[in-house]
Write a protein that holds these residues in place. Structure first.
Motif, PDB file in Angstrom:
ATOM      1  N   SER A 395       6.090  26.295   6.114  1.00 58.90           N
ATOM      2  CA  SER A 395       6.417  26.101   7.519  1.00 58.90           C
ATOM      3  C   SER A 395       7.217  27.277   8.060  1.00 58.90           C
ATOM      4  O   SER A 395       6.892  27.836   9.113  1.00 58.90           O
ATOM      5  N   LEU A 396       8.251  27.680   7.324  1.00 57.01           N
ATOM      6  CA  LEU A 396       9.083  28.802   7.769  1.00 57.01           C
ATOM      7  C   LEU A 396       8.282  30.097   7.812  1.00 57.01           C
ATOM      8  O   LEU A 396       8.451  30.912   8.724  1.00 57.01           O
ATOM      9  N   ALA A 397       7.405  30.285   6.837  1.00 56.41           N
ATOM     10  CA  ALA A 397       6.575  31.497   6.829  1.00 56.41           C
ATOM     11  C   ALA A 397       5.682  31.551   8.070  1.00 56.41           C
ATOM     12  O   ALA A 397       5.523  32.605   8.700  1.00 56.41           O
ATOM     13  N   ALA A 398       5.104  30.397   8.437  1.00 60.79           N
ATOM     14  CA  ALA A 398       4.253  30.350   9.631  1.00 60.79           C
ATOM     15  C   ALA A 398       5.076  30.582  10.895  1.00 60.79           C
ATOM     16  O   ALA A 398       4.660  31.325  11.795  1.00 60.79           O
ATOM     17  N   PHE A 399       6.248  29.966  10.970  1.00 60.19           N
ATOM     18  CA  PHE A 399       7.110  30.143  12.145  1.00 60.19           C
ATOM     19  C   PHE A 399       7.557  31.602  12.281  1.00 60.19           C
ATOM     20  O   PHE A 399       7.624  32.134  13.401  1.00 60.19           O
ATOM     21  N   GLU A 400       7.865  32.244  11.162  1.00 56.24           N
ATOM     22  CA  GLU A 400       8.277  33.650  11.219  1.00 56.24           C
ATOM     23  C   GLU A 400       7.169  34.530  11.779  1.00 56.24           C
ATOM     24  O   GLU A 400       7.415  35.440  12.576  1.00 56.24           O
ATOM     25  N   CYS A 401       5.926  34.264  11.361  1.00 53.95           N
ATOM     26  CA  CYS A 401       4.790  35.014  11.911  1.00 53.95           C
ATOM     27  C   CYS A 401       4.646  34.756  13.404  1.00 53.95           C
ATOM     28  O   CYS A 401       4.390  35.680  14.197  1.00 53.95           O
ATOM     29  N   GLY A 420      15.171  26.745  18.184  1.00 55.57           N
ATOM     30  CA  GLY A 420      14.808  25.434  17.661  1.00 55.57           C
ATOM     31  C   GLY A 420      14.952  25.364  16.149  1.00 55.57           C
ATOM     32  O   GLY A 420      15.443  24.360  15.608  1.00 55.57           O
ATOM     33  N   LEU A 421      14.566  26.412  15.463  1.00 57.69           N
ATOM     34  CA  LEU A 421      14.701  26.443  14.008  1.00 57.69           C
ATOM     35  C   LEU A 421      16.170  26.452  13.594  1.00 57.69           C
ATOM     36  O   LEU A 421      16.558  25.825  12.591  1.00 57.69           O
ATOM     37  N   GLN A 422      16.975  27.162  14.385  1.00 56.82           N
ATOM     38  CA  GLN A 422      18.409  27.196  14.092  1.00 56.82           C
ATOM     39  C   GLN A 422      19.051  25.827  14.305  1.00 56.82           C
ATOM     40  O   GLN A 422      19.890  25.396  13.505  1.00 56.82           O
ATOM     41  N   GLU A 423      18.639  25.146  15.362  1.00 54.78           N
ATOM     42  CA  GLU A 423      19.206  23.832  15.637  1.00 54.78           C
ATOM     43  C   GLU A 423      18.823  22.823  14.556  1.00 54.78           C
ATOM     44  O   GLU A 423      19.593  21.897  14.263  1.00 54.78           O
ATOM     45  N   MET A 424      17.635  23.001  13.967  1.00 52.11           N
ATOM     46  CA  MET A 424      17.227  22.114  12.865  1.00 52.11           C
ATOM     47  C   MET A 424      17.782  22.577  11.522  1.00 52.11           C
ATOM     48  O   MET A 424      17.510  21.973  10.491  1.00 52.11           O
ATOM     49  N   ARG A 425      18.559  23.694  11.578  1.00 52.17           N
ATOM     50  CA  ARG A 425      19.187  24.264  10.387  1.00 52.17           C
ATOM     51  C   ARG A 425      18.153  24.630   9.317  1.00 52.17           C
ATOM     52  O   ARG A 425      18.397  24.496   8.115  1.00 52.17           O
ATOM     53  N   LEU A 426      17.022  25.102   9.806  1.00 52.90           N
ATOM     54  CA  LEU A 426      16.007  25.574   8.868  1.00 52.90           C
ATOM     55  C   LEU A 426      16.192  27.056   8.552  1.00 52.90           C
ATOM     56  O   LEU A 426      15.651  27.564   7.570  1.00 52.90           O
ATOM     57  N   ILE A 427      16.954  27.741   9.411  1.00 52.33           N
ATOM     58  CA  ILE A 427      17.288  29.156   9.148  1.00 52.33           C
ATOM     59  C   ILE A 427      18.765  29.380   9.416  1.00 52.33           C
ATOM     60  O   ILE A 427      19.417  28.586  10.104  1.00 52.33           O
TER      61      ILE A 427
END
Length: 427
Positions: A395-401, A420-427
């Motif tokens: 998921s993170l790899a796809a979001f980064e692209c 949004g990724l930061q708010e979900m604490r995924l990065i």
């Protein structure tokens, strides 16, 4: 058999080299009619070995094309515009089919580069050098009417088409249209033609579609409806077979399987009329009516590749109306027709995601990305689906692209996605 390329040009120094490069070692003769260039277009044509002739532009495409035909010496004629090119794969087929004795005209499949809705069309660009073949219509020069007239007198001739994409066309990209003011010029010419040819269903189709594209929706619907009623009325008067029974309107030629014969030409116009009525009513939010027009369009027995836009738009409307399975069926049908239809894969991914069919959605988005590695939205939605199935790394790899691609031309979306990724604490 000798094959001649026949072109009319004006100020095409930017696009002409690519066009002429594509026909090298394919045609035996290049005839170029220059209609008033003030750049290096004639010199470029001569560099490629073209015989260049000159003609004063009179705001009539057919007059110019018919003038160009006078200089052709080949047995067969290929017509291209400067913003078109032949596909490399088609060259050997062209040389083969022009040696078949039966054909007067062989239509070619043209692909609109960058188009997402209706990327393919069938164009009458390869025909025998027959003395009675000529172009008509001042706004959109075609040989079809003269071909039809010949067939009424010389019934042994056949008309066919090559199923593979033969021509790549870049001239209908939005930036090019706006730059050259193509819509306004075309509308003016077609309005003048319609004034003296009120029974021409083809011009109703083209002008009606143009009005819709220009935002004149009701005016477009009026013309498209007139064209549809007129075409259906003519079929009723001539007591032809019902549409549903004419599935033999196109058949493979037994002598040469490369070519498919065309038995009827009314269906292409009927498809276009229904298709553009679907677009118009979609813009007016008449979704049920738009669906009915698309359903009528895709039922017609035309070359399947031409139906991609109809199936895709039908799928979008069915999805909007909550018929997710119907939408999925429409997208899957489009992909059976063309397994390189990028938009079809993306839309299939969207409807599968909405249905909770996450494995199928991942597969569809992955196909779209394989065909178009710069498809930011496909990466973004792939990231969403991977997250739904608990695959955080992919998921993170796809979001980064997706973020990297959005940063190139849609910075606000890149920032929104990153936040949004930061708010979900995924990065």
């Amino acid at each position: 058999m000798k094959l001649s390329l026949c072109m009319i040009v004006k100020n095409e120094e930017a696009s002409l080299p690519k066009c002429l490069e594509s026909v090298q070692n394919v045609v035996d003769e290049i005839v170029v009619l220059d209609t008033g260039s003030n750049d290096t277009t004639p010199e470029i044509a001569q560099h490629f070995g073209a015989k260049v002739h000159y003609f004063q532009w009179c705001n009539d495409f057919s007059a110019a094309r018919n003038e160009a035909l006078k200089y052709v010496t080949g047995d067969w004629i290929l017509v291209l515009d400067a913003d078109e090119s032949l596909t490399p794969e088609i060259a050997s087929q062209l040389r083969e089919v022009i040696n078949i004795d039966d054909y007067l005209l062989i239509n070619l499949v043209r692909q609109e580069i960058g188009a997402t809705q209706s990327p393919y069309s069938l164009v009458s660009r390869l025909f025998r050098n027959h003395p009675d073949i000529s172009f008509n219509n001042s706004y959109h020069a075609l040989v079809d009417d003269s071909i039809a007239a010949i067939l009424t007198r010389e019934a042994d001739w056949q008309v066919g088409y090559l199923p593979k994409v033969a021509i790549l066309h870049s001239g209908y990209q939005k930036a090019v249209i706006n730059q050259q003011n193509k819509y306004a010029k075309a509308a003016d010419a077609m309005e003048k033609f319609l004034a003296v040819n009120p029974d021409d269903a083809y011009v109703y189709s083209k002008l009606g579609a143009l009005y819709v594209q220009m935002g004149q929706i009701n005016q477009g619907i009026e013309l498209l409806t007139k064209g549809l009623n007129q075409t259906l009325g003519k079929r009723e008067k001539t007591k032809k077979e019902p549409l549903a029974s004419l599935n033999n309107s196109r058949s493979i030629n037994a002598k040469n399987p490369l070519v498919q014969d065309i038995k009827s030409t009314n269906f292409d116009i009927l498809y276009e009329l229904n298709y553009h009525l679907g677009i118009a009513h979609t813009q007016l939010k008449n979704l049920s009516l738009a669906i009915s027009y698309y359903q009528a369009a895709v039922k017609l027995p035309i070359y399947p590749l031409l139906k991609l836009g109809g199936y895709n738009n039908l799928g979008n409307l069915l999805k909007a109306m909550g018929d997710l399975q119907g939408a999925k069926n429409a997208y899957e049908t489009a992909l059976k027709i063309d397994d390189n239809f990028v938009t079809g894969y993306y839309n299939l991914g969207m409807v599968c995601k909405a249905m909770g069919l996450f494995v199928e959605a991942i597969d569809a988005y992955s196909h779209a990305i394989f065909l178009n590695p710069d498809y930011a939205e496909a990466y973004q939605n792939l990231g969403v689906v991977f997250l739904k199935v608990g695959d955080v790394d992919n998921s993170l790899a796809a979001f980064e692209c997706a973020i990297a691609l959005h940063e190139k031309d849609n910075s606000p979306e890149a920032q929104r996605l990153l936040q949004g990724l930061q708010e979900m604490r995924l990065i």
